[in-house]
Design a protein around this motif. Structure first.
Motif, PDB file in Angstrom:
ATOM      1  N   ARG A  58      10.333   1.550  -2.811  1.00 21.57           N
ATOM      2  CA  ARG A  58       9.648   2.033  -4.010  1.00 21.57           C
ATOM      3  C   ARG A  58       9.636   3.565  -4.023  1.00 21.57           C
ATOM      4  NH1 ARG A  58       4.877  -0.554  -3.203  1.00 21.57           N
ATOM      5  NH2 ARG A  58       3.562   1.289  -3.174  1.00 21.57           N
ATOM      6  N   ARG A  86       7.033  -0.191   1.597  1.00 26.54           N
ATOM      7  CA  ARG A  86       7.022   0.636   0.376  1.00 26.54           C
ATOM      8  C   ARG A  86       8.191   1.611   0.275  1.00 26.54           C
ATOM      9  NH1 ARG A  86       2.176   5.158   1.079  1.00 26.54           N
ATOM     10  NH2 ARG A  86       2.807   5.868   3.136  1.00 26.54           N
ATOM     11  N   THR A 118      10.940  -5.753  -0.674  1.00 23.45           N
ATOM     12  CA  THR A 118       9.673  -5.259  -1.224  1.00 23.45           C
ATOM     13  C   THR A 118       8.524  -5.452  -0.226  1.00 23.45           C
ATOM     14  OG1 THR A 118       9.412  -7.388  -2.334  1.00 23.45           O
ATOM     15  CG2 THR A 118      10.303  -5.579  -3.652  1.00 23.45           C
TER      16      THR A 118
END
Ligand SMILES: Cc1cc2nc3c(=O)[nH]c(=O)nc-3n(C[C@H](O)[C@H](O)[C@H](O)COP(=O)(O)OP(=O)(O)OC[C@H]3O[C@@H](n4cnc5c(N)ncnc54)[C@H](O)[C@@H]3O)c2cc1C
Length: 191
Positions: free
Chosen positions: A158, A155, A152
């Protein structure tokens, strides 16, 4: 009416839930459109929604491409920047091609909508092709980041989870083929 929250693995900015319509009574003045035309209205709405989803998907892929290309300049592995490795160059090349191709297909579909042309086929083709190709771009970006990309700290993971969801929302990959295949067959029936 009641809702039951569902927890997505991506797209955290949009809540997700099941909606139950128990004992809901609607009056005539709350009806939208003509009786018997609901399904067609829904299908028309999907044509627009599919283009919007691909616009989002192009944005996610562009972000991943920019991040990965920048990282390929910065990261030194085996004595040189990553981008000097031919296999990384190949990934970057294919990523740029996929983003540009999807963007062009998106612009064409939106232009057709703006000019009141039917886009049932185009929006379904766009959704099927664009969502997958842009997801592949983000997957390639993850490959360039490798271990760091699976954290994490950056990005790209994500973006990856967000983009995967767009292969379902607005109609799945398989259903897009169902919509397109019959129309393509008809289009060339007399060729
Ligand atoms: C990010 C996201 C946003 C969403 N937003 C909304 C929303 O705003 N409103 C809303 O109502 N829903 C929304 N959905 C739900 C979405 O529309 C459904 O997930 C999608 O239509 C697939 O339905 P399902 O999940 O019930 O899968 P199923 O219909 O159970 O399908 C499971 C698998 O079987 C395949 N399959 C099913 N039927 C066939 C067939 N006839 N031929 C070949 N393969 C088939 C599907 O392609 C899929 O791979 C959203 C989903 C996601 C992930």
């Amino acid at each position: 009416m009641s809702t039951a929250p569902l927890h997505k693995i991506g797209q955290q900015c949009i809540p997700f839930c099941e909606v139950y319509f128990d004992d809901v009574v609607l009056t005539e003045d709350q009806r939208m459109g003509e009786p018997g035309k609901g399904f067609m209205m829904l299908m028309k709405n999907f044509e627009v929604e599919r283009a919007y989803i691909v616009a989002e998907q192009v944005g996610l892929a562009q972000a991943a491409l920019e991040d990965a290309a920048k990282y390929a300049n910065q990261r030194i592995a085996f004595g040189k920047p990553l981008y000097k490795q031919e296999m990384i160059q190949e990934l970057l090349t294919d990523m740029e091609i996929k983003v540009q191709t999807t963007r062009q297909l998106l612009y064409k579909t939106l232009w057709m909508m703006d000019n009141d042309q039917p886009v049932q086929l185009e929006s379904a083709m766009l959704k099927r092709y664009g969502c997958k190709e842009c997801f592949n771009v983000i997957d390639m970006a993850l490959q360039i980041y490798a271990g760091l990309g699976y954290t994490t700290e950056v990005r790209v993971g994500r973006l990856w989870a967000d983009a995967r969801g767009n292969m379902f929302g607005g109609g799945t990959h398989e259903i897009m083929a169902y919509i397109c295949g019959r129309q393509v067959a008809k289009k060339y029936a007399d060729a």
